[in-house]
Scaffold this motif. Sequence first.
Motif, PDB file in Angstrom:
ATOM      1  N   ARG A  45       4.516  27.201   1.662  1.00  0.00           N
ATOM      2  CA  ARG A  45       5.711  27.555   0.902  1.00  0.00           C
ATOM      3  C   ARG A  45       5.425  27.732  -0.597  1.00  0.00           C
ATOM      4  NH1 ARG A  45       7.186  28.613   5.472  1.00  0.00           N
ATOM      5  NH2 ARG A  45       8.904  27.564   6.575  1.00  0.00           N
ATOM      6  N   GLU A  88      12.306  26.452   2.415  1.00  0.00           N
ATOM      7  CA  GLU A  88      11.564  27.131   1.351  1.00  0.00           C
ATOM      8  C   GLU A  88      11.454  26.212   0.139  1.00  0.00           C
ATOM      9  OE1 GLU A  88      13.040  30.921   0.142  1.00  0.00           O
ATOM     10  OE2 GLU A  88      12.736  31.859   2.100  1.00  0.00           O
ATOM     11  N   LYS A 117       7.906  32.091   2.469  1.00  0.00           N
ATOM     12  CA  LYS A 117       9.270  32.298   2.943  1.00  0.00           C
ATOM     13  C   LYS A 117       9.559  31.405   4.145  1.00  0.00           C
ATOM     14  CE  LYS A 117       9.288  37.181   1.532  1.00  0.00           C
ATOM     15  NZ  LYS A 117       9.439  38.573   2.002  1.00  0.00           N
TER      16      LYS A 117
END
Length: 431
Positions: A215, A307, A314
């Motif tokens: 992330r 996220e 994503k």
Amino acid sequence: MGDPALSRRGFLAASMAAGLGATALSGCGGDSDGGSSSGTTTIEWWNISTTEPTKTVWAGLAEKFEAEHPTVRIKIVQLENDAYKSKMTALTASGKLPDVFHTWGGGVLAQQVEAGLVEDLTDRTKDFAAGLLPVAKQPYLLDDKVYGVPFDIGMVGFWYNKAHFEKAGIGTPPTTWAGFLDAVRALKSAGITPLALAGKEKWPGMYYWAYLAMRTAGVEALRKAEDTKDFTGPGFVDAGRHLEELVDLRPFQKGFLGAAYSSPTGQAATVGNGRAAMELMGQWAPVVEADAGKGLGRDLGFFPFPEVEGGQGKITEVFGGGGGHALRRGAPQAAVDFLEFFASETTDRELVRKTGVLPVVPAAESALGDRNLKAVQTQLKAATGFQLYLDQAYAPAVGQEVNDSVAALIAGSRTPEQVARSITKTAGEAQ
């Protein structure tokens, strides 16, 4: 799931040589008949299905295969995850692998292949493997050659107790890391343990750092780091810092550092018995929660890893993998026949219905009835990126260092910067 370092070793012993064919003894020390004068070929099948209902279902499948192949006997060896990996490390070092053995693919399988221990299945399975889901086959493809056949595919995400969320005033599952930390705080305020973790086994903790690295740094950064042997970039350090934020909230159950995963007092049971609100785990979680504990029934829900604000990744990029079977080099045709039997639509439907796996045979998808597994499948189908478990994707020594370093960070004995440097150092040494 986690995997310890496996050594690079030489070729298989003379029992694997050409000419022995179906008369070769089992790859694990000659316990099998191996097609001896008795006319029976014994196939030794090593797997990690030690929990119910999978253990019983798989034993039944072996009996069914034997009934359809009267001259073949399946000898099942079932070991708990960590014990299996430890034993396989020793067997790899000795140059003898089981006829049929569980594999997660990736770097561990690659080293076994490089050592000359694994059968090339490209031609021997092409008639039936072509119809399997492409994403499920990816971990077992090396240099466009097939070295394993999948029986499962899935992803890691948060499994949560809806009743606990409602009690804590959490209306919907969080989609951002900040929102997730807020949910942890809300659960603690409501007197609920937010998370269960099997700290003793290390690999469950790795999932947090891996997802946070995805992330923050992004999936491509993880792949680039494997090539450059450098995990010291800001995205990887930030992943550790975000994990520190979580650890500082003391979200895990009492005694988590000594807890196993599937034991009666372990991670899965803690969630399944309602003593913690969440666990970060793969698609097999509901089955293990019900086996180790009571299970949550309709109170069980699933949501993807959130996220991280400002990160490169994503929420549609998923982390996970599946399970597959590989064969030792020189395995008899009966072992290939067993892989074909296991990869059939009939078998896959039974696995989906009875053990909770996600189908790898497209025609078996209609057998999927569990709403949470359907949610996982929906996430997989909509995925815009996929990352194999780090301790499988990377060389074994690197994967083990990821597990060890992250476990140390969670225990408070290592900083995010030290984690990044330690993994980088190991990656450089593993070249």
